[in-house]
Scaffold this active site. Structure first.
Site, PDB file in Angstrom:
ATOM      1  N   LYS A 100       1.918  -3.919   6.378  1.00 49.01           N
ATOM      2  CA  LYS A 100       2.383  -4.093   5.024  1.00 49.01           C
ATOM      3  C   LYS A 100       3.761  -4.002   4.889  1.00 49.01           C
ATOM      4  O   LYS A 100       4.550  -4.627   3.877  1.00 49.01           O
ATOM      5  CB  LYS A 100       1.572  -2.814   4.192  1.00 49.01           C
ATOM      6  CG  LYS A 100       0.138  -3.159   4.271  1.00 49.01           C
ATOM      7  CD  LYS A 100      -0.123  -4.058   2.922  1.00 49.01           C
ATOM      8  CE  LYS A 100      -1.583  -4.935   3.558  1.00 49.01           C
ATOM      9  NZ  LYS A 100      -1.711  -6.168   2.742  1.00 49.01           N
ATOM     10  N   SER A 128       0.738  -1.076   0.092  1.00 45.47           N
ATOM     11  CA  SER A 128       0.126   0.043   0.035  1.00 45.47           C
ATOM     12  C   SER A 128       0.969   1.203   0.013  1.00 45.47           C
ATOM     13  O   SER A 128       1.706   1.205   0.483  1.00 45.47           O
ATOM     14  CB  SER A 128      -0.798  -0.009   1.406  1.00 45.47           C
ATOM     15  OG  SER A 128      -1.508   1.197   1.515  1.00 45.47           O
ATOM     16  N   TYR A 155      -1.861  -1.026  10.801  1.00 46.71           N
ATOM     17  CA  TYR A 155      -2.124  -1.741   9.461  1.00 46.71           C
ATOM     18  C   TYR A 155      -0.941  -1.467   8.347  1.00 46.71           C
ATOM     19  O   TYR A 155      -0.441  -2.520   7.588  1.00 46.71           O
ATOM     20  CB  TYR A 155      -3.471  -1.039   8.770  1.00 46.71           C
ATOM     21  CG  TYR A 155      -3.615  -1.456   7.196  1.00 46.71           C
ATOM     22  CD1 TYR A 155      -4.083  -2.573   6.828  1.00 46.71           C
ATOM     23  CD2 TYR A 155      -3.408  -0.315   6.473  1.00 46.71           C
ATOM     24  CE1 TYR A 155      -4.160  -2.636   5.320  1.00 46.71           C
ATOM     25  CE2 TYR A 155      -3.572  -0.556   4.865  1.00 46.71           C
ATOM     26  CZ  TYR A 155      -3.952  -1.909   4.392  1.00 46.71           C
ATOM     27  OH  TYR A 155      -4.003  -1.952   3.236  1.00 46.71           O
TER      28      TYR A 155
HETATM   29  N1  LIG Z   1      -8.483  -1.133  -0.958  1.00 44.99           N
HETATM   30  C1  LIG Z   1      -7.715  -0.502  -0.743  1.00 44.99           C
HETATM   31  O1  LIG Z   1      -7.699   1.031  -0.946  1.00 44.99           O
HETATM   32  C2  LIG Z   1      -6.311  -1.028  -0.781  1.00 44.99           C
HETATM   33  C3  LIG Z   1      -5.074  -0.096  -0.865  1.00 44.99           C
HETATM   34  C4  LIG Z   1      -3.887  -0.421  -0.811  1.00 44.99           C
HETATM   35  C5  LIG Z   1      -3.737  -1.844  -0.489  1.00 44.99           C
HETATM   36  N2  LIG Z   1      -4.763  -2.882  -0.326  1.00 44.99           N
HETATM   37  C6  LIG Z   1      -4.461  -3.983  -0.107  1.00 44.99           C
HETATM   38  O2  LIG Z   1      -5.099  -4.865  -1.193  1.00 44.99           O
HETATM   39  C7  LIG Z   1      -5.466  -6.121  -0.706  1.00 44.99           C
HETATM   40  C8  LIG Z   1      -6.879  -6.263  -0.939  1.00 44.99           C
HETATM   41  O3  LIG Z   1      -7.767  -5.202  -0.513  1.00 44.99           O
HETATM   42  P1  LIG Z   1      -9.402  -5.282  -0.437  1.00 44.99           P
HETATM   43  O4  LIG Z   1      -9.608  -3.976  -0.699  1.00 44.99           O
HETATM   44  O5  LIG Z   1      -9.756  -5.988  -1.794  1.00 44.99           O
HETATM   45  O6  LIG Z   1      -9.716  -5.895   0.724  1.00 44.99           O
HETATM   46  P2  LIG Z   1     -10.860  -6.925   1.063  1.00 44.99           P
HETATM   47  O7  LIG Z   1     -10.985  -6.816   2.530  1.00 44.99           O
HETATM   48  O8  LIG Z   1     -12.128  -6.656   0.248  1.00 44.99           O
HETATM   49  O9  LIG Z   1     -10.354  -8.276   0.756  1.00 44.99           O
HETATM   50  C9  LIG Z   1      -9.441  -9.092   1.702  1.00 44.99           C
HETATM   51  C10 LIG Z   1      -9.865 -10.599   1.441  1.00 44.99           C
HETATM   52  O10 LIG Z   1      -8.924 -11.362   2.251  1.00 44.99           O
HETATM   53  C11 LIG Z   1      -9.854 -12.010   2.900  1.00 44.99           C
HETATM   54  N3  LIG Z   1      -9.079 -12.838   4.253  1.00 44.99           N
HETATM   55  C12 LIG Z   1      -8.644 -11.853   5.289  1.00 44.99           C
HETATM   56  N4  LIG Z   1      -7.848 -12.622   6.122  1.00 44.99           N
HETATM   57  C13 LIG Z   1      -7.839 -13.804   5.638  1.00 44.99           C
HETATM   58  C14 LIG Z   1      -7.135 -14.911   5.914  1.00 44.99           C
HETATM   59  N5  LIG Z   1      -6.330 -14.909   7.037  1.00 44.99           N
HETATM   60  N6  LIG Z   1      -7.004 -15.877   5.226  1.00 44.99           N
HETATM   61  C15 LIG Z   1      -7.767 -16.273   4.004  1.00 44.99           C
HETATM   62  N7  LIG Z   1      -8.607 -15.077   3.519  1.00 44.99           N
HETATM   63  C16 LIG Z   1      -8.586 -13.743   4.241  1.00 44.99           C
HETATM   64  C17 LIG Z   1     -11.352 -11.609   3.239  1.00 44.99           C
HETATM   65  O11 LIG Z   1     -12.224 -12.569   3.505  1.00 44.99           O
HETATM   66  C18 LIG Z   1     -11.612 -10.640   1.980  1.00 44.99           C
HETATM   67  O12 LIG Z   1     -12.242 -11.474   0.874  1.00 44.99           O
HETATM   68  C19 LIG Z   1      -5.263  -6.058   0.741  1.00 44.99           C
HETATM   69  O13 LIG Z   1      -3.941  -6.783   1.189  1.00 44.99           O
HETATM   70  C20 LIG Z   1      -5.086  -4.639   1.249  1.00 44.99           C
HETATM   71  O14 LIG Z   1      -4.355  -4.504   2.284  1.00 44.99           O
HETATM   72  C21 LIG Z   1      -6.051  -2.372  -0.259  1.00 44.99           C
END
Ligand SMILES: NC(=O)c1ccc[n+]([C@@H]2O[C@H](COP(=O)([O-])OP(=O)(O)OC[C@H]3O[C@@H](n4cnc5c(N)ncnc54)[C@H](O)[C@@H]3O)[C@@H](O)[C@H]2O)c1
Length: 334
Positions: A145, A117, A141
């Site tokens: 990362k 991120s 958080y």
């Molecule tokens: N959305 C954003 O703005 C953003 C920005 C930067 C980075 N990210 C990163 O991108 C990735 C995806 O983000 P997102 O927005 O799609 O989040 P999200 O919460 O929609 O997706 C995360 C998924 O991981 C699953 N999960 C969580 N812990 C788990 C575990 N221990 N085992 C198996 N499944 C598990 C959840 O059920 C969920 O479906 C994350 O790693 C997040 O940190 C997101």
């Protein structure tokens, strides 16, 4: 190619699975459904379970020995929750990732693409950040990362593991075919708040902080369409070995943004233009932890992965609004 996506039932994971399918690849989803909805898995190959379940990982690889690469997206992602419950965040995001990486290397599946991120960066002097810019996470958080990035670098130096670390900026919008998108009941990010205010689900949109040293005083972000983010993964999967060879390193970090900074007020203006009506708005002081923001330098993404964003902020706004009208059908709630 066959690609394991942890967290593939989530917002970005489900759209990435769609983009991979469009490019002729086969996603295999591993998700605990901790937050991701089952509806987003659709008819894909799906294993319900935790990323740290070694027996499950062994079964996945036994049943899909042709997996080429893993995209590790599974994580807890709510910043204030991470401040209130750091143990759970370090356990789930860091400790569980360690188990996943170790087991996948043991199973002969060493290629990892990791969802990092822009939150890892220190507040920059200007507003542009490159991959070499200083890092200083401001929440547990964001620390998770950065820690996983370091774990990947150290494992890549010591084992066969190879890592492409993608630092996403501010993903917006939904799947272009409106099969998945933001599913949080009360999205906390800025575009989600705008949609709710526009649709009368909250009384107004609050601009938090209007005294930043930006063009108009509001915070600045790099809003990148989630479909572009998904396409960046297709590029990373297809160009994985070539990218690391060019880099001359077993791991690399790449920004995933548009390279353009857009202020919150500019987003509001773009939103109102697409929506066709003004949105009730108020201003408030910054919340604890709020920062002026940053946008990505995207030279490395272009040079290493041959990827650049293609869609505009207006495209993202339109997509988010269309998805808001579809959410009830797909998720059962507005
Ligand atoms: N959305 C954003 O703005 C953003 C920005 C930067 C980075 N990210 C990163 O991108 C990735 C995806 O983000 P997102 O927005 O799609 O989040 P999200 O919460 O929609 O997706 C995360 C998924 O991981 C699953 N999960 C969580 N812990 C788990 C575990 N221990 N085992 C198996 N499944 C598990 C959840 O059920 C969920 O479906 C994350 O790693 C997040 O940190 C997101």
């Amino acid at each position: 190619m066959k690609i394991l996506i942890t967290g593939g039932a989530g917002y970005i994971g489900s759209v990435t699975a769609k983009a991979l399918e469009g490019a002729g690849h086969v996603p295999v989803i591993l998700d605990s459904l901790l937050t991701g909805p089952r509806a987003f898995v659709r008819d894909r190959i799906f294993y319900e379970g935790d990323v740290c379940d070694r027996a499950l990982l062994a079964r996945v690889v036994r049943q899909h020995p042709d997996i080429d690469c893993t995209i590790h997206m599974a994580a807890r992602i709510v910043v204030p929750e991470s401040v209130a419950a750091p143990y759970v965040y370090y356990r789930d995001n860091v400790a569980k990732s360690l188990e996943l990486f170790d087991e996948l290397v043991r199973l002969g599946k060493p290629r990892m693409i990791f969802s990092s991120s822009a939150a890892v960066y220190a507040p920059p002097d200007g507003f542009e950040v490159a991959e070499t810019s200083p890092v200083l996470p401001s929440s547990p958080y964001a620390w998770t990362k950065l820690m996983v990035e370091q774990v990947l670098r150290d494992l890549a130096a010591a084992t066969e593991l190879r890592a492409v670390i993608l630092r996403y900026f501010n993903p917006i919008g939904s799947d272009p075919e409106l099969e998945s998108g933001v599913y949080a009941r009360e999205p906390s990010h800025v575009l989600g708040q705008l949609v709710r205010a526009a649709l009368g689900q909250q009384d107004a949109f609050t601009i938090t902080g209007d005294d930043y040293p930006t063009r108009d005083g509001s915070g600045i972000r790099d809003f990148v369409h989630v479909w572009d983010v998904a396409r960046a993964h297709v590029a990373a999967v297809e160009g994985f070995d070539a990218a690391l060879e060019r880099e001359g390193s077993p791991s690399t970090v790449v920004n995933v943004g548009t390279g353009r900074g857009v202020t919150v007020r500019e987003l509001l203006a773009s939103f109102e233009e697409v929506f066709g009506r003004p949105v009730p708005t108020r201003t408030a002081p910054p919340r604890p932890g709020d920062v002026a923001g940053a946008y990505a330098n995207v030279d490395k993404a272009r040079e290493l992965l041959g990827w650049t964003s293609a869609l505009s902020v207006a495209d993202g706004v339109e997509s988010a609004l269309l998805w808001a009208g579809r959410r009830r059908d797909v998720l059962g709630y507005e």
